[in-house]
Write a protein that holds these residues in place. Structure first.
Motif, PDB file in Angstrom:
ATOM      1  N   THR A  42       7.217 -19.436 -21.398  1.00 64.35           N
ATOM      2  CA  THR A  42       8.139 -18.752 -20.496  1.00 64.35           C
ATOM      3  C   THR A  42       9.483 -18.579 -21.174  1.00 64.35           C
ATOM      4  OG1 THR A  42       8.819 -20.867 -19.513  1.00 64.35           O
ATOM      5  CG2 THR A  42       7.061 -19.628 -18.386  1.00 64.35           C
ATOM      6  N   PRO A  43      10.236 -17.512 -20.867  1.00 67.74           N
ATOM      7  CA  PRO A  43       9.791 -16.378 -20.064  1.00 67.74           C
ATOM      8  C   PRO A  43       8.909 -15.452 -20.896  1.00 67.74           C
ATOM      9  CG  PRO A  43      11.987 -15.970 -20.885  1.00 67.74           C
ATOM     10  CD  PRO A  43      11.618 -17.344 -21.375  1.00 67.74           C
ATOM     11  N   LYS A  44       8.325 -14.465 -20.278  1.00 65.59           N
ATOM     12  CA  LYS A  44       7.514 -13.489 -21.022  1.00 65.59           C
ATOM     13  C   LYS A  44       8.402 -12.483 -21.740  1.00 65.59           C
ATOM     14  CE  LYS A  44       3.379 -13.722 -18.140  1.00 65.59           C
ATOM     15  NZ  LYS A  44       2.748 -14.617 -19.123  1.00 65.59           N
ATOM     16  N   HIS A  45       9.487 -12.140 -21.114  1.00 67.04           N
ATOM     17  CA  HIS A  45      10.418 -11.178 -21.702  1.00 67.04           C
ATOM     18  C   HIS A  45      11.829 -11.712 -21.548  1.00 67.04           C
ATOM     19  CE1 HIS A  45       7.271  -8.081 -21.840  1.00 67.04           C
ATOM     20  NE2 HIS A  45       6.944  -8.484 -20.635  1.00 67.04           N
ATOM     21  N   LEU A  46      12.652 -11.408 -22.532  1.00 69.02           N
ATOM     22  CA  LEU A  46      14.045 -11.837 -22.500  1.00 69.02           C
ATOM     23  C   LEU A  46      14.879 -10.761 -23.170  1.00 69.02           C
ATOM     24  CD1 LEU A  46      15.551 -14.311 -21.510  1.00 69.02           C
ATOM     25  CD2 LEU A  46      15.065 -15.419 -23.689  1.00 69.02           C
ATOM     26  N   ILE A  47      15.877 -10.288 -22.458  1.00 74.69           N
ATOM     27  CA  ILE A  47      16.780  -9.284 -23.006  1.00 74.69           C
ATOM     28  C   ILE A  47      18.176  -9.879 -22.965  1.00 74.69           C
ATOM     29  CG2 ILE A  47      17.713  -6.954 -22.789  1.00 74.69           C
ATOM     30  CD1 ILE A  47      15.174  -6.189 -21.260  1.00 74.69           C
ATOM     31  N   THR A  48      18.847  -9.847 -24.112  1.00 76.11           N
ATOM     32  CA  THR A  48      20.175 -10.416 -24.176  1.00 76.11           C
ATOM     33  C   THR A  48      20.993  -9.661 -25.223  1.00 76.11           C
ATOM     34  OG1 THR A  48      21.415 -12.496 -24.341  1.00 76.11           O
ATOM     35  CG2 THR A  48      19.582 -12.182 -25.883  1.00 76.11           C
ATOM     36  N   ALA A  49      22.187 -10.125 -25.456  1.00 78.90           N
ATOM     37  CA  ALA A  49      23.105  -9.413 -26.360  1.00 78.90           C
ATOM     38  C   ALA A  49      23.358 -10.235 -27.619  1.00 78.90           C
ATOM     39  CB  ALA A  49      24.412  -9.133 -25.638  1.00 78.90           C
ATOM     40  N   THR A  50      23.865  -9.566 -28.614  1.00 72.55           N
ATOM     41  CA  THR A  50      24.215 -10.262 -29.854  1.00 72.55           C
ATOM     42  C   THR A  50      25.230 -11.361 -29.574  1.00 72.55           C
ATOM     43  OG1 THR A  50      25.925  -8.623 -30.320  1.00 72.55           O
ATOM     44  CG2 THR A  50      23.764  -8.278 -31.349  1.00 72.55           C
ATOM     45  N   GLY A  51      25.094 -12.453 -30.312  1.00 73.34           N
ATOM     46  CA  GLY A  51      26.007 -13.570 -30.173  1.00 73.34           C
ATOM     47  C   GLY A  51      25.612 -14.586 -29.115  1.00 73.34           C
ATOM     48  N   GLN A  52      24.657 -14.238 -28.295  1.00 71.22           N
ATOM     49  CA  GLN A  52      24.248 -15.125 -27.211  1.00 71.22           C
ATOM     50  C   GLN A  52      23.272 -16.196 -27.699  1.00 71.22           C
ATOM     51  OE1 GLN A  52      25.556 -14.965 -23.939  1.00 71.22           O
ATOM     52  NE2 GLN A  52      26.941 -13.671 -25.145  1.00 71.22           N
ATOM     53  N   ARG A  53      22.942 -17.099 -26.765  1.00 72.49           N
ATOM     54  CA  ARG A  53      22.003 -18.190 -27.045  1.00 72.49           C
ATOM     55  C   ARG A  53      20.911 -18.151 -25.981  1.00 72.49           C
ATOM     56  NH1 ARG A  53      22.058 -23.765 -28.880  1.00 72.49           N
ATOM     57  NH2 ARG A  53      20.784 -25.058 -27.500  1.00 72.49           N
ATOM     58  N   VAL A  54      19.665 -18.361 -26.410  1.00 73.11           N
ATOM     59  CA  VAL A  54      18.552 -18.391 -25.465  1.00 73.11           C
ATOM     60  C   VAL A  54      17.653 -19.583 -25.770  1.00 73.11           C
ATOM     61  CG1 VAL A  54      18.531 -15.877 -25.130  1.00 73.11           C
ATOM     62  CG2 VAL A  54      17.092 -16.900 -26.915  1.00 73.11           C
ATOM     63  N   THR A  55      16.885 -19.960 -24.771  1.00 78.69           N
ATOM     64  CA  THR A  55      15.909 -21.046 -24.919  1.00 78.69           C
ATOM     65  C   THR A  55      14.546 -20.553 -24.481  1.00 78.69           C
ATOM     66  OG1 THR A  55      17.566 -22.771 -24.564  1.00 78.69           O
ATOM     67  CG2 THR A  55      15.263 -23.362 -24.192  1.00 78.69           C
ATOM     68  N   LEU A  56      13.579 -20.725 -25.360  1.00 76.94           N
ATOM     69  CA  LEU A  56      12.202 -20.368 -25.062  1.00 76.94           C
ATOM     70  C   LEU A  56      11.430 -21.659 -24.823  1.00 76.94           C
ATOM     71  CD1 LEU A  56      11.605 -17.754 -27.912  1.00 76.94           C
ATOM     72  CD2 LEU A  56      12.827 -17.491 -25.758  1.00 76.94           C
ATOM     73  N   ARG A  57      10.511 -21.613 -23.854  1.00 77.66           N
ATOM     74  CA  ARG A  57       9.806 -22.822 -23.459  1.00 77.66           C
ATOM     75  C   ARG A  57       8.307 -22.680 -23.665  1.00 77.66           C
ATOM     76  NH1 ARG A  57      10.526 -27.111 -19.289  1.00 77.66           N
ATOM     77  NH2 ARG A  57       8.431 -27.713 -18.638  1.00 77.66           N
ATOM     78  N   CYS A  58       7.680 -23.798 -24.011  1.00 76.14           N
ATOM     79  CA  CYS A  58       6.238 -23.795 -24.279  1.00 76.14           C
ATOM     80  C   CYS A  58       5.610 -25.070 -23.733  1.00 76.14           C
ATOM     81  CB  CYS A  58       5.992 -23.702 -25.781  1.00 76.14           C
ATOM     82  SG  CYS A  58       4.282 -24.000 -26.285  1.00 76.14           S
ATOM     83  N   SER A  59       4.521 -24.915 -23.003  1.00 76.25           N
ATOM     84  CA  SER A  59       3.709 -26.062 -22.594  1.00 76.25           C
ATOM     85  C   SER A  59       2.374 -25.982 -23.313  1.00 76.25           C
ATOM     86  CB  SER A  59       3.495 -26.057 -21.076  1.00 76.25           C
ATOM     87  OG  SER A  59       4.703 -26.269 -20.402  1.00 76.25           O
TER      88      SER A  59
END
Lengths: 113, 113
Positions: B7-24
């Protein structure tokens, strides 16, 4: 650095025909994996080849491994449209139980009626 | 269904940002792997964890980090995002030892605008 080369990278073939995809790798490894990926989808494991001379078959697909030649083949027999997909071979990168895989670029296979 | 959940399946964000992808991972699998798939780089191994410990590193940028928690789920953190980070990020899991295939999740498609 381990390199994995597949050829061809693109293959268009007719239903009913036979063809072979080749996978060469650059360093010693006893574990070779074949995966299938449909467009926009995940990777599905097809075969795990663990020793020299290993041969595995599932339906119209047969995979083999020659560790001395550092070559694996994926043979398609009497192709059907449902086999259209991208096929990847992959080799264990680090060995010793730490198993990051190095993938080839993939063979994009289109099977036409 | 591979049993690996991302999760998530899709992620849209901007340059310079931070995201977290999760896996079970699949039930019973102690090893978790992260891969990046892009058109220009293909499928690249990023990092592997086994039972909470880092086991192997691939082509993972310093801006990226990962961890595996006591319940065995894993997170991939991507920071200071650049346009070139746009890709499909896969998590895979396996039984320790490499003789079994890695089972891939459906991936998280990351788009950087």
């Amino acid at each position: 650095e381990l390199k994995v080369e597949q050829n061809p990278l693109f293959l268009s073939m007719q239903e009913g025909k036979n063809y072979t995809i080749y996978c060469n790798y650059s360093t010693t490894s006893d574990r070779l994996y074949w995966y299938r990926q449909d467009p926009g989808k995940s990777l599905e494991s097809l075969f795990v080849l663990l020793s020299n001379g290993a041969v595995k078959q599932e339906g119209r697909l047969m995979a083999s491994l020659d560790t001395k030649a550092r070559l694996s083949t994926l043979h398609i027999t009497a192709a059907v449209h449902d086999l259209s997909a991208t096929y990847f071979c992959a080799v264990d990168t680090t060995g010793g139980g730490a198993d990051g895989l190095t993938f080839g670029k993939g063979t994009h296979l289109i099977i036409q009626p | 269904d591979s049993g690996v959940t991302q999760t998530p399946k899709h992620l849209i964000t901007a340059t310079g940002q931070r995201v977290t992808l999760r896996c079970s991972p699949r039930s019973g699998d102690l090893s978790v792997y992260w891969y990046q798939q892009s058109l220009d780089q293909g499928l690249q191994f990023l990092i592997q964890y086994y039972n909470g410990e880092e086991r192997a590193k691939g082509n993972i940028l310093e801006r990226f980090s990962a961890q595996q928690f006591p319940d065995l789920h894993s997170e991939l953190n991507l920071s200071s995002l650049e346009l070139g980070d746009s890709a499909l990020y896969f998590c895979a899991s396996s039984v320790w030892g490499g003789a079994q295939p890695q089972h891939f999740g459906d991936g998280t498609r990351l788009s950087i605008l």
